[in-house]
Design an enzyme around this catalytic site. Structure first.
Site, PDB file in Angstrom:
ATOM      1  CD  GLU A  72      -5.303   3.216  -4.452  1.00 38.80           C
ATOM      2  OE1 GLU A  72      -5.276   2.589  -5.509  1.00 38.80           O
ATOM      3  OE2 GLU A  72      -5.767   4.358  -4.357  1.00 38.80           O
TER       4      GLU A  72
ATOM      5  CB  CYS B  21       2.290   9.081   0.089  1.00 40.69           C
ATOM      6  SG  CYS B  21       0.807  10.083   0.172  1.00 40.69           S
TER       7      CYS B  21
ATOM      8  CB  CYS C 231     -11.742  12.522   3.175  1.00 41.76           C
ATOM      9  SG  CYS C 231     -11.360  14.007   4.136  1.00 41.76           S
TER      10      CYS C 231
ATOM     11  CB  CYS D 161     -11.213  19.361  -0.696  1.00 39.30           C
ATOM     12  SG  CYS D 161     -10.717  19.659   1.015  1.00 39.30           S
TER      13      CYS D 161
ATOM     14  CB  CYS E 290      -9.850  16.024  -2.910  1.00 39.60           C
ATOM     15  SG  CYS E 290      -9.234  14.530  -2.087  1.00 39.60           S
TER      16      CYS E 290
ATOM     17  N   GLY F 191      -7.687  10.606   3.061  1.00 37.10           N
ATOM     18  CA  GLY F 191      -8.218  10.972   4.374  1.00 37.10           C
ATOM     19  C   GLY F 191      -7.550  12.164   5.022  1.00 37.10           C
ATOM     20  CD  GLU F 192      -7.286  16.680   7.867  1.00 32.79           C
ATOM     21  OE1 GLU F 192      -7.063  17.183   6.765  1.00 32.79           O
ATOM     22  OE2 GLU F 192      -6.492  16.793   8.839  1.00 32.79           O
TER      23      GLU F 192
ATOM     24  CG  HIS G  26      -5.660  23.836  -1.652  1.00 34.10           C
ATOM     25  ND1 HIS G  26      -4.459  23.408  -2.155  1.00 34.10           N
ATOM     26  CD2 HIS G  26      -6.127  22.810  -0.885  1.00 34.10           C
ATOM     27  CE1 HIS G  26      -4.220  22.167  -1.722  1.00 34.10           C
ATOM     28  NE2 HIS G  26      -5.208  21.795  -0.948  1.00 34.10           N
TER      29      HIS G  26
ATOM     30  CB  CYS H   8      -1.504  14.685  -4.936  1.00 32.20           C
ATOM     31  SG  CYS H   8       0.194  14.925  -4.630  1.00 32.20           S
TER      32      CYS H   8
HETATM   33  N1  SAH Z   1      -6.432  15.547   4.005  1.00 33.66           N
HETATM   34  C1  SAH Z   1      -5.125  16.072   4.017  1.00 33.66           C
HETATM   35  C2  SAH Z   1      -4.093  15.137   3.461  1.00 33.66           C
HETATM   36  C3  SAH Z   1      -4.435  14.318   2.244  1.00 33.66           C
HETATM   37  S1  SAH Z   1      -4.506  15.124   0.706  1.00 33.66           S
HETATM   38  C4  SAH Z   1      -5.074  17.411   3.307  1.00 33.66           C
HETATM   39  O1  SAH Z   1      -6.045  17.769   2.671  1.00 33.66           O
HETATM   40  O2  SAH Z   1      -4.075  18.100   3.459  1.00 33.66           O
HETATM   41  C5  SAH Z   1      -2.804  15.510   0.310  1.00 33.66           C
HETATM   42  C6  SAH Z   1      -2.675  16.734  -0.608  1.00 33.66           C
HETATM   43  O3  SAH Z   1      -3.156  16.427  -1.932  1.00 33.66           O
HETATM   44  C7  SAH Z   1      -3.485  17.915  -0.109  1.00 33.66           C
HETATM   45  O4  SAH Z   1      -2.775  19.116  -0.199  1.00 33.66           O
HETATM   46  C8  SAH Z   1      -4.640  17.904  -1.071  1.00 33.66           C
HETATM   47  O5  SAH Z   1      -5.267  19.141  -1.131  1.00 33.66           O
HETATM   48  C9  SAH Z   1      -3.979  17.493  -2.364  1.00 33.66           C
HETATM   49  N2  SAH Z   1      -4.909  17.037  -3.395  1.00 33.66           N
HETATM   50  C10 SAH Z   1      -6.137  16.491  -3.230  1.00 33.66           C
HETATM   51  N3  SAH Z   1      -6.687  16.217  -4.434  1.00 33.66           N
HETATM   52  C11 SAH Z   1      -5.809  16.595  -5.374  1.00 33.66           C
HETATM   53  C12 SAH Z   1      -5.797  16.545  -6.809  1.00 33.66           C
HETATM   54  N4  SAH Z   1      -6.808  16.032  -7.488  1.00 33.66           N
HETATM   55  N5  SAH Z   1      -4.714  17.020  -7.451  1.00 33.66           N
HETATM   56  C13 SAH Z   1      -3.650  17.499  -6.742  1.00 33.66           C
HETATM   57  N6  SAH Z   1      -3.604  17.573  -5.411  1.00 33.66           N
HETATM   58  C14 SAH Z   1      -4.670  17.123  -4.719  1.00 33.66           C
HETATM   59 FE1  SF4 Z   2      -9.836  17.568   1.445  1.00 38.55          FE
HETATM   60 FE2  SF4 Z   2      -7.629  16.212   2.146  1.00 38.55          FE
HETATM   61 FE3  SF4 Z   2     -10.079  15.188   2.626  1.00 38.55          FE
HETATM   62 FE4  SF4 Z   2      -9.188  15.340   0.129  1.00 38.55          FE
HETATM   63  S1  SF4 Z   2      -8.331  14.083   1.749  1.00 38.55           S
HETATM   64  S2  SF4 Z   2     -11.266  15.917   0.869  1.00 38.55           S
HETATM   65  S3  SF4 Z   2      -8.010  17.237   0.181  1.00 38.55           S
HETATM   66  S4  SF4 Z   2      -9.234  17.037   3.515  1.00 38.55           S
END
Ligand code: SAH
Ligand code: SF4
Length: 364
Positions: free
Chosen positions: A91, A104, A111, A115, A118, A167-168, A223, A341
């Site tokens: 997406e 975005c 991923c 986390c 997420c 994804g990262e 975080h 997000c």
């Molecule tokens: N993997 C990268 C980029 C993708 S996530 C990263 O982790 O930075 C983009 C942002 O959305 C990150 O800061 C992530 O921590 C945040 N995010 C992930 N899940 C979320 C959720 N359920 N609510 C709000 N922010 C979230």
């Molecule tokens: Fe963590 Fe970013 Fe991967 Fe979600 S997309 S699991 S926030 S590293």
């Protein structure tokens, strides 16, 4: 097998042209046709010799991911679901604002970094996206938005790109960097390094590589104000703890296009959102030029977390602001189409207990 020219940056395209006996300026023409004009059909590339067009049609293609669906939220946020084969979907979200339009972009299907808050992380890792699949998101968005606004592709609606989708990005380093090359290339999308942001959960060695190879703006998903809590929320912290992460941020700043790092901080009710946490955070970053972006948690099914109340978020923000830190609270956009997000590809998966395959089935 046909070669997908969407996988190539300028250098690779020049190599490809040399390989088929064509002059370097052909690569520039091709780059412009593909990325500036959004053209996928060699036959329409009117300033290329007919022989070359035929040669290209025989051995190459311009193949973006297939468009599956296109939704617009009540606030104007637009979300495209693209198929990347084998039932996998990604997406891409466009967020229009008065003075800019931010796209975005996703970098992986799923991923591996898991986390806990997420939904992409909950899916597990499926695979890296190819360059064509990454840049194809911008390619599609420009095409679709040009249609919507009736303008030429050149007057682009996408002024900023953030690698904050699924994804990262730094775990798919080579493909992401090649796609970044295209975003910055004047013959392709021509965005400045300040307007392209990579968001990382903190892959320290890859942050150093990005600094050397393509130092765009950097956002770091912090975080938590200490290792004990960050170890829980962002498991990669056990490998690259906060001290190492902040040192990498300092190094990055030497080459960054902006003189600060953006720290993202998801606000989880009762977990990381107290005034004490905010004070600890202020101490932690006192030697790191930074800005904060507080992200109200976007819930998904069975997440086990709740969003902090807006009073709590504001109290937290006030502590940071009083300490002199520029802090914004991210407005939640596109809620009604699950485009916020961490919500991308969320709901369907949780219902089906499969990877993002479910999204495509649901979209049919
Ligand atoms: N993997 C990268 C980029 C993708 S996530 C990263 O982790 O930075 C983009 C942002 O959305 C990150 O800061 C992530 O921590 C945040 N995010 C992930 N899940 C979320 C959720 N359920 N609510 C709000 N922010 C979230
Ligand atoms: Fe963590 Fe970013 Fe991967 Fe979600 S997309 S699991 S926030 S590293």
């Amino acid at each position: 097998m046909s070669i997908n020219l969407l996988d190539f940056n300028a250098k690779a395209l020049a190599g490809f042209c040399a390989g088929i006996g064509e002059k370097p300026f052909r690569a520039k023409q091709l780059l412009r046709w593909i990325h500036r004009s959004g053209e996928a059909d060699f036959a329409s590339m009117s300033d290329l010799a007919k022989g070359l067009r035929e040669k290209l049609s025989a051995g190459a293609m311009i193949e973006p991911p297939r468009l599956v669906s296109d939704h617009t939220a009540t606030d104007g946020t637009r979300k495209w679901l693209l198929s990347v084969g084998s039932g996998n979907g990604i997406e891409t979200v466009f967020i229009p604002e008065t003075s800019r339009g931010t796209l975005c972009i996703s970098s992986q299907v799923g991923c591996a970094l898991a986390c806990t808050f997420c939904s992409t992380g909950r899916q597990g890792f499926n695979r890296n996206l190819t360059v064509a699949e990454i840049i194809g998101q911008l390619w599609w968005a420009n095409k679709a938005l040009a249609e919507e606004f009736g303008g030429a592709l050149r007057s682009r609606a996408v002024t900023n790109v953030v690698m904050m989708g699924m994804g990262e990005p730094l775990a798919n380093f080579e493909n992401v960097v090649t796609a970044l090359d295209l975003m910055l290339d004047d013959n392709a999308y021509g965005l400045s390094r300040r307007r392209v942001t990579v968001s990382t959960s903190g892959l320290v060695p890859a942050m150093d590589r990005l600094r050397e190879r393509c130092p765009v703006a950097l956002a770091v998903s912090l975080h938590a104000p200490n290792d004990a809590l960050r170890d829980q929320l962002v498991p990669i912290n056990r490998k690259y703890p906060i001290g190492e992460l902040l040192a990498a941020c300092q190094r990055y700043l030497q080459s960054a296009p902006r003189d600060f790092i953006t720290f993202e901080y998801v606000m989880l009710d009762g977990i990381n959102d107290t005034v004490a946490h905010a004070r600890e955070l202020v101490q932690l970053v006192q030697h790191t030029p930074c800005k904060f972006n507080l992200i109200p948690f976007n819930p998904f099914h069975n997440s086990g977390y709740r969003r902090s109340s807006s009073e709590t978020v504001h109290r937290f923000r006030d502590v940071l602001v009083q300490a002199g830190l520029i802090t914004t609270v991210r407005k939640t956009r596109g809620d009604d189409i699950d485009a916020a997000c961490g919500q991308l590809a969320g709901k369907v998966h949780d219902k089906t207990r499969r990877t993002s395959r479910g999204i495509l089935e649901a979209a049919r």
